[in-house]
Design a protein around this motif. Structure first.
Motif, PDB file in Angstrom:
ATOM      1  N   ASP A 114      53.644  40.099  41.729  1.00  0.00           N
ATOM      2  CA  ASP A 114      53.281  40.713  42.999  1.00  0.00           C
ATOM      3  C   ASP A 114      52.628  42.066  42.735  1.00  0.00           C
ATOM      4  N   TYR A 115      51.336  42.178  43.057  1.00  0.00           N
ATOM      5  CA  TYR A 115      50.608  43.431  42.866  1.00  0.00           C
ATOM      6  C   TYR A 115      50.807  44.314  44.089  1.00  0.00           C
ATOM      7  N   PHE A 116      51.307  45.535  43.877  1.00  0.00           N
ATOM      8  CA  PHE A 116      51.671  46.400  44.991  1.00  0.00           C
ATOM      9  C   PHE A 116      50.470  46.841  45.825  1.00  0.00           C
ATOM     10  N   ASN A 117      49.386  47.239  45.157  1.00  0.00           N
ATOM     11  CA  ASN A 117      48.276  47.863  45.871  1.00  0.00           C
ATOM     12  C   ASN A 117      46.943  47.142  45.690  1.00  0.00           C
ATOM     13  N   ARG A 118      46.964  45.966  45.092  1.00  0.00           N
ATOM     14  CA  ARG A 118      45.709  45.265  44.851  1.00  0.00           C
ATOM     15  C   ARG A 118      45.563  44.106  45.824  1.00  0.00           C
ATOM     16  N   LYS A 119      44.470  44.091  46.592  1.00  0.00           N
ATOM     17  CA  LYS A 119      44.209  43.006  47.519  1.00  0.00           C
ATOM     18  C   LYS A 119      43.670  41.784  46.771  1.00  0.00           C
ATOM     19  N   ALA A 120      43.978  40.606  47.303  1.00  0.00           N
ATOM     20  CA  ALA A 120      43.477  39.370  46.710  1.00  0.00           C
ATOM     21  C   ALA A 120      41.995  39.221  47.016  1.00  0.00           C
ATOM     22  N   MET A 121      41.240  38.693  46.055  1.00  0.00           N
ATOM     23  CA  MET A 121      39.820  38.434  46.271  1.00  0.00           C
ATOM     24  C   MET A 121      39.620  37.419  47.391  1.00  0.00           C
ATOM     25  N   GLY A 122      38.496  37.575  48.104  1.00  0.00           N
ATOM     26  CA  GLY A 122      38.126  36.593  49.123  1.00  0.00           C
ATOM     27  C   GLY A 122      37.235  35.516  48.531  1.00  0.00           C
ATOM     28  N   ASP A 123      36.221  35.113  49.283  1.00  0.00           N
ATOM     29  CA  ASP A 123      35.344  34.030  48.833  1.00  0.00           C
ATOM     30  C   ASP A 123      34.191  34.526  47.966  1.00  0.00           C
ATOM     31  N   THR A 124      34.024  35.837  47.860  1.00  0.00           N
ATOM     32  CA  THR A 124      33.002  36.401  46.986  1.00  0.00           C
ATOM     33  C   THR A 124      33.639  37.474  46.107  1.00  0.00           C
ATOM     34  N   LEU A 125      32.916  37.881  45.071  1.00  0.00           N
ATOM     35  CA  LEU A 125      33.444  38.865  44.127  1.00  0.00           C
ATOM     36  C   LEU A 125      33.697  40.210  44.794  1.00  0.00           C
ATOM     37  N   SER A 126      32.914  40.545  45.820  1.00  0.00           N
ATOM     38  CA  SER A 126      33.025  41.866  46.458  1.00  0.00           C
ATOM     39  C   SER A 126      33.894  41.860  47.709  1.00  0.00           C
ATOM     40  N   SER A 127      34.375  40.699  48.160  1.00  0.00           N
ATOM     41  CA  SER A 127      35.193  40.648  49.374  1.00  0.00           C
ATOM     42  C   SER A 127      36.669  40.568  49.030  1.00  0.00           C
ATOM     43  N   LEU A 128      37.501  41.119  49.926  1.00  0.00           N
ATOM     44  CA  LEU A 128      38.945  41.141  49.729  1.00  0.00           C
ATOM     45  C   LEU A 128      39.648  40.556  50.949  1.00  0.00           C
ATOM     46  N   GLU A 132      48.027  41.093  49.857  1.00  0.00           N
ATOM     47  CA  GLU A 132      48.060  41.524  48.464  1.00  0.00           C
ATOM     48  C   GLU A 132      47.903  40.325  47.533  1.00  0.00           C
ATOM     49  N   ARG A 133      47.365  40.611  46.365  1.00  0.00           N
ATOM     50  CA  ARG A 133      47.225  39.557  45.366  1.00  0.00           C
ATOM     51  C   ARG A 133      48.596  39.172  44.818  1.00  0.00           C
ATOM     52  N   VAL A 134      48.838  37.854  44.703  1.00  0.00           N
ATOM     53  CA  VAL A 134      50.071  37.320  44.136  1.00  0.00           C
ATOM     54  C   VAL A 134      49.706  36.197  43.171  1.00  0.00           C
ATOM     55  N   SER A 165      46.713  31.880  41.174  1.00  0.00           N
ATOM     56  CA  SER A 165      46.590  33.116  41.950  1.00  0.00           C
ATOM     57  C   SER A 165      46.055  32.818  43.352  1.00  0.00           C
ATOM     58  N   ASN A 166      46.361  33.714  44.300  1.00  0.00           N
ATOM     59  CA  ASN A 166      45.804  33.562  45.643  1.00  0.00           C
ATOM     60  C   ASN A 166      44.448  34.254  45.779  1.00  0.00           C
ATOM     61  N   ALA A 167      43.871  34.716  44.653  1.00  0.00           N
ATOM     62  CA  ALA A 167      42.506  35.236  44.660  1.00  0.00           C
ATOM     63  C   ALA A 167      41.554  34.039  44.776  1.00  0.00           C
ATOM     64  N   ARG A 168      40.834  33.912  45.887  1.00  0.00           N
ATOM     65  CA  ARG A 168      40.095  32.686  46.181  1.00  0.00           C
ATOM     66  C   ARG A 168      38.789  32.567  45.413  1.00  0.00           C
ATOM     67  N   TYR A 169      38.162  33.675  45.069  1.00  0.00           N
ATOM     68  CA  TYR A 169      36.829  33.624  44.468  1.00  0.00           C
ATOM     69  C   TYR A 169      36.849  32.800  43.176  1.00  0.00           C
ATOM     70  N   VAL A 170      36.275  31.633  43.206  1.00  0.00           N
ATOM     71  CA  VAL A 170      36.232  30.648  42.113  1.00  0.00           C
ATOM     72  C   VAL A 170      37.575  30.539  41.363  1.00  0.00           C
ATOM     73  N   ASN A 171      38.669  30.749  42.105  1.00  0.00           N
ATOM     74  CA  ASN A 171      39.998  30.697  41.455  1.00  0.00           C
ATOM     75  C   ASN A 171      39.986  31.534  40.167  1.00  0.00           C
ATOM     76  N   LYS A 206      40.334  27.754  34.820  1.00  0.00           N
ATOM     77  CA  LYS A 206      39.939  26.585  35.601  1.00  0.00           C
ATOM     78  C   LYS A 206      38.538  26.727  36.188  1.00  0.00           C
ATOM     79  N   SER A 207      38.185  27.946  36.647  1.00  0.00           N
ATOM     80  CA  SER A 207      36.877  28.113  37.305  1.00  0.00           C
ATOM     81  C   SER A 207      36.162  29.400  36.924  1.00  0.00           C
TER      82      SER A 207
END
Length: 269
Positions: A114-128, A132-134, A165-171, A206-207
């Motif tokens: 569990d990352y305290f202050n880091r948001k999970a990536m969205g569908d692109t490299l620059s989106s969040l 939080e990222r887990v 990870s729940n970071a969506r950008y190309v997993n 994986k991606s």
């Protein structure tokens, strides 16, 4: 280089106590502080706690426990790039004594990072994303140990790990890895002991694409460790160690090597 100079402080404590007949409770605590003189954002502090209990049944031992790492970067005030995290792990294991000196063990572990202050990536490299990222990690390991000489004991571990990870950008952070970890304990004399280990890990993302390419990243990680321990008395020991780490990745930006030598003093209460 000047920017690589750092100071490191390490502290470790262990409590092992009988619980009921054939049962045992253990508690471990480790503290580490790494201070970089120039690259101050990389300065970090680690607290590690481990609670475990096991029950012995004749030639079989069953155990379970909880393990947590708390890592913070006290001099890094960035919100999105800060790597502060808590890594919670729950584990179960079964150990079988084949003979009084030969054993085999199977371990399974489930972890949540569990990352305290880091948001999970969205569908692109620059989106969040708003959350939080887990990272969720699953691990299975088989190990076997046996004496190969009167004063030498050999162990071999085979490990499989999967990270989701729940970071969506190309997993981006999802991978599978396979590790082989042989190690050897040798008693050279009554007061001098040696320990060496080697870790080879093949990590397949994986991606995650290789930089500026359209194929997936694959890492080959190597760690070699050697230690000499001289016992001055029952409670005092001097420890000299050498560690080599390297990554032979198919992404040139991920390749690195590291060499660390250390000399320390250990006092056992």
């Amino acid at each position: 280089s000047k920017g690589d100079i750092f100071e490191q402080v390490l502290f470790s404590a262990n409590i092992e106590k009988p619980w009921i007949k054939n049962s045992r409770f253990t508690f471990n605590y480790d503290f580490g502080y790494l201070n970089y003189n120039e690259v101050t954002d990389a300065t970090n502090m680690l607290n590690h706690f481990r609670l475990a209990a096991h029950e012995k049944f004749s030639i079989m031992t069953l155990g379970t426990g909880y393990d947590v790492d708390l890592l913070v970067y006290p001099l890094n005030d960035s919100v999105t790039d800060n790597g502060n995290f808590a890594f919670h792990k729950f584990f179960l294991y079964a150990k079988h004594d084949i003979t009084p000196r030969i054993y085999q063990q199977f371990l399974v572990e489930y972890g949540i990072k569990d990352y305290f202050n880091r948001k999970a990536m969205g569908d692109t490299l620059s989106s969040l994303q708003d959350k939080e990222r887990v990272d969720r990690r699953r691990m299975a390991e088989y190990s076997i140990g046996a004496p190969i000489m009167p004063k030498a004991f050999f162990r071999l571990r085979a490990r499989y790990t999967m990270n989701d990870s729940n970071a969506r950008y190309v997993n981006y952070y999802d991978y599978e890895s396979y590790s082989a970890i042989p190690s050897l304990d040798i008693r050279l004399s009554r007061k001098l002991k040696a320990y060496t280990s080697f870790n080879y890990t093949k990590k397949n993302y994986k991606s995650r694409p290789v930089t500026n390419e359209n194929y997936k990243e694959k890492d080959k990680l190597y760690t070699a460790y050697m230690e000499l321990r001289y016992l001055f008395s029952k409670n005092n020991a001097a420890v000299l160690s050498y560690t080599y780490r390297g990554d032979n990745s198919n992404d040139s930006l991920e390749k690195y090597t590291e060499n660390v030598c250390s000399l320390g003093w250990q006092y056992t209460f």
